[in-house]
Design a protein around this motif. Structure first.
Motif, PDB file in Angstrom:
ATOM      1  N   CYS A 245       0.822  -1.211   0.000  1.00  0.00           N
ATOM      2  CA  CYS A 245       0.000   0.000   0.000  1.00  0.00           C
ATOM      3  C   CYS A 245       0.856   1.262   0.000  1.00  0.00           C
ATOM      4  N   ALA A 249       0.534   3.998  -2.892  1.00  0.00           N
ATOM      5  CA  ALA A 249      -0.268   5.084  -2.319  1.00  0.00           C
ATOM      6  C   ALA A 249      -0.511   6.231  -3.290  1.00  0.00           C
ATOM      7  N   ILE A 257      -6.049   5.016   3.736  1.00  0.00           N
ATOM      8  CA  ILE A 257      -5.096   3.907   3.757  1.00  0.00           C
ATOM      9  C   ILE A 257      -4.803   3.621   5.219  1.00  0.00           C
ATOM     10  N   THR A 275      -0.002  11.011  -1.403  1.00  0.00           N
ATOM     11  CA  THR A 275      -1.392  10.589  -1.559  1.00  0.00           C
ATOM     12  C   THR A 275      -2.332  11.605  -0.932  1.00  0.00           C
ATOM     13  N   VAL A 279      -4.177   8.746   5.984  1.00  0.00           N
ATOM     14  CA  VAL A 279      -3.337   7.611   6.350  1.00  0.00           C
ATOM     15  C   VAL A 279      -3.454   7.361   7.853  1.00  0.00           C
TER      16      VAL A 279
END
Length: 346
Positions: A245, A249, A257, A275, A279
């Motif tokens: 990931c 990203a 995420i 990204t 997160v």
């Protein structure tokens, strides 16, 4: 010589954590399954529709979706019958056609690992029998769900361990079912074992080679979801899956995420992931992953701990989770928070 040096560093990392893992130390390197799905050559040669079929190696999910939107129902189902492995694995193909194609492909297999998946009622969104086998299964109504989540697993996951009953919350199906149940069925969850994972603790687990190949497949998979009109997903990435990931990203079409039990994301901070997704990170106090040094040298190691204070991720509480595979266990604070993220409540 460089690979020998990497192997020495990986061996040192493996020794440092092997006593606390459920896996085994492995020195054998795995070759990632990549490229277009099996049966692509026959697909390319097919002229039955009087027009070229989209090349599985080069057509984007958007191009695939547009191609299928121009076909009649009869033409669509003829491709399911003639090319189930391509139709079932080609991102951008309508969801219901992929289910039908993969059900057909699974019925043709005689491997006992696929017996459960071949039973009626399963929504198999991807099935690739090459290597150790790759599978994606949907729980819920992917086409109509307002919120979608994708579970990205870590090491030792393949077609044979995809839905294991021993240690279920460390396997994609167990995690997906737990997350859907925690949202009272209000979300669709995809258990995605769509890349070649490391086996045991060794060079593959300590390097990013398999993760890089998996990141390409994950990014394309999320583009395929968007191409068929599915909601932008939240990604839940376990252990080595968080490396996948992290590398994907900047390309995945995700709202969030979420990494847990992570050895690192191959990035120095949330900003380095490039990204727009939020997160999140979780690590419980008893997780053996804490024994893995957060270093990166000669391509070995995955960098800073995403759950550390300097990384910049939003922290997911995980005091009630136990071990490396307990984050989705019912009653944990981590699962409760995961469910809130999945429903867009946080």
């Amino acid at each position: 010589m460089r690979r020998y040096g990497r192997a020495l560093v990986a061996a040192a990392l493996a020794v440092s954590v092997a006593g606390g893992t459920a896996g085994r130390v492995s020195g054998e390197a795995r070759r990632a399954v990549t490229g277009p799905p099996p049966g692509s050559a026959a697909w390319r040669a097919d002229t039955s529709l009087g027009r070229a079929l989209p090349d599985p190696a080069t057509a984007s999910p958007e191009q695939v979706a547009r191609f299928f939107s121009e076909l009649t129902d009869h033409q669509k189902h003829s491709l399911v019958r003639r090319h189930p492995l391509v139709t079932g694995n080609l991102d951008g193909v309508p969801v219901t056609l992929r289910y039908a194609a993969n059900a057909r492909a699974l019925r043709a297999e005689h491997d006992p690992r696929y017996r459960r998946l071949a039973a009626p009622g399963h929504r198999i969104l991807a099935f690739d029998p090459r290597g150790r086998g790759q599978v994606a299964e949907v729980y819920g109504d992917l086409e109509r769900a307002r919120r979608v989540s994708v579970v990205v697993p870590g090491s030792d996951i393949d077609a044979g361990t995809f839905d294991r009953t021993k240690d279920p919350y460390g396997a994609p199906v167990g995690m997906a079912v737990a997350l859907r149940d925690a949202t009272a069925g209000r979300t669709a969850v995809i258990a995605w074992a769509g890349y070649t994972t490391p086996v045991g603790v060794g060079l593959d687990a300590a390097t990013g080679d398999l993760a890089a190949a998996g990141a390409v497949r994950l990014a394309r998979f999320t583009r395929g979801l968007a191409a068929v009109g599915a909601a932008r997903p939240a990604l839940f990435c376990h252990s080595y899956g968080s490396v996948v990931c992290g590398l994907a990203a900047h390309e995945v079409n995700a709202t969030d995420i979420v990494v847990f039990g992570s050895p690192g994301m191959r990035a120095g901070s949330v900003g380095a992931l490039r990204t727009e997704a939020r997160v999140w990170a979780a690590k419980d106090p008893s997780d053996w992953i804490s024994r893995v040094p957060n270093v990166r040298f000669a391509g070995v190691g995955h960098g800073p701990d995403p759950a550390g204070p300097g990384f910049g991720a939003r922290r997911v509480p995980a005091e009630r989770a136990e071990g490396h595979t307990g984050y989705f266990a019912p009653g944990t604070d981590s699962l409760r928070t995961f469910a809130a993220i999945a429903e867009g409540e946080l």
